[in-house]
Design an enzyme around this catalytic site. Sequence first.
Site, short mmCIF file in Angstrom:
data_model
loop_
_atom_site.label_atom_id
_atom_site.label_comp_id
_atom_site.label_asym_id
_atom_site.label_seq_id
_atom_site.Cartn_x
_atom_site.Cartn_y
_atom_site.Cartn_z
N SER A 33 0.81 -1.22 0.00
CA SER A 33 0.00 0.00 0.00
C SER A 33 0.84 1.27 0.00
O SER A 33 0.38 2.32 -0.45
CB SER A 33 -0.94 0.01 1.21
OG SER A 33 -0.21 -0.09 2.42
N ASP A 182 -4.75 6.95 10.23
CA ASP A 182 -4.43 5.61 10.76
C ASP A 182 -3.04 5.54 11.37
O ASP A 182 -2.68 4.55 12.02
CB ASP A 182 -4.60 4.54 9.68
CG ASP A 182 -3.65 4.69 8.48
OD1 ASP A 182 -2.70 5.50 8.55
OD2 ASP A 182 -3.87 3.99 7.48
N HIS A 185 -0.03 5.08 7.19
CA HIS A 185 0.16 5.42 5.78
C HIS A 185 0.45 6.91 5.63
O HIS A 185 -0.27 7.74 6.19
CB HIS A 185 -1.08 5.05 4.97
CG HIS A 185 -1.34 3.59 4.91
ND1 HIS A 185 -2.15 2.95 5.82
CD2 HIS A 185 -0.88 2.64 4.06
CE1 HIS A 185 -2.20 1.66 5.52
NE2 HIS A 185 -1.43 1.44 4.45
#
Length: 216
Positions: A33, A182, A185
Amino acid sequence: MVAGAVLLAGVGTTGAAGQTAAAPLRIVALGDSLVAGYGLPPGDAFPVRLQKALAGGGRTGRPVEIVNAGVSGDTATDGLSRLDWAIGDDVDGVIVELGANDALRGIDPAVTRKALDEVLKRLTARGLPVLLAGMLAPPNLGPAYKAAFDPIFPELAAAHGTLLYPFFLDGVAAERGLNQPDGMHPNGKGVGVIVERILPKVEELIALAAARRDRS
């Protein structure tokens, strides 16, 4: 799903026959990601921002394509499983960014090491220059896990003779203003920091890719 964006850091000149005089160097960013651009507008994904940095400064001296082969949630083993179709015959160099999800899930570091070792073995066997982007284990996993996980990247880079960027999230990890809510990221500003710091190593990779292309 693979975010398969292909971007150009400059364009080749076109002759009368309509053929590109200098085919762009094709660099694939194989990752999770952090490469795919999870939670970001498309223009803020790492490959896009890296592309802009390369093109903006005219830093490569020749056309370069950055291919986004990031898949959110991928472990090192997942990356290995799709390696052969993600890295085609037209690739000139590879950035490998895998391992973050292994650490987050507490996967046995021996499993991560084995998968990354095989990734590098296959790529170097093809004569492809590689930049391995390292990862560090979160402190909450304890000192024993960290002692087993963190050395994977420098040791494998040394064993296979690849370039190494020691920590992909250098300058960004645990920095609240550089990460999404979060806390894991990077946000757009964080991606900018990553690109700025990794850029010299990417330029080394591109130089190796160019030399390889010129020899062929």
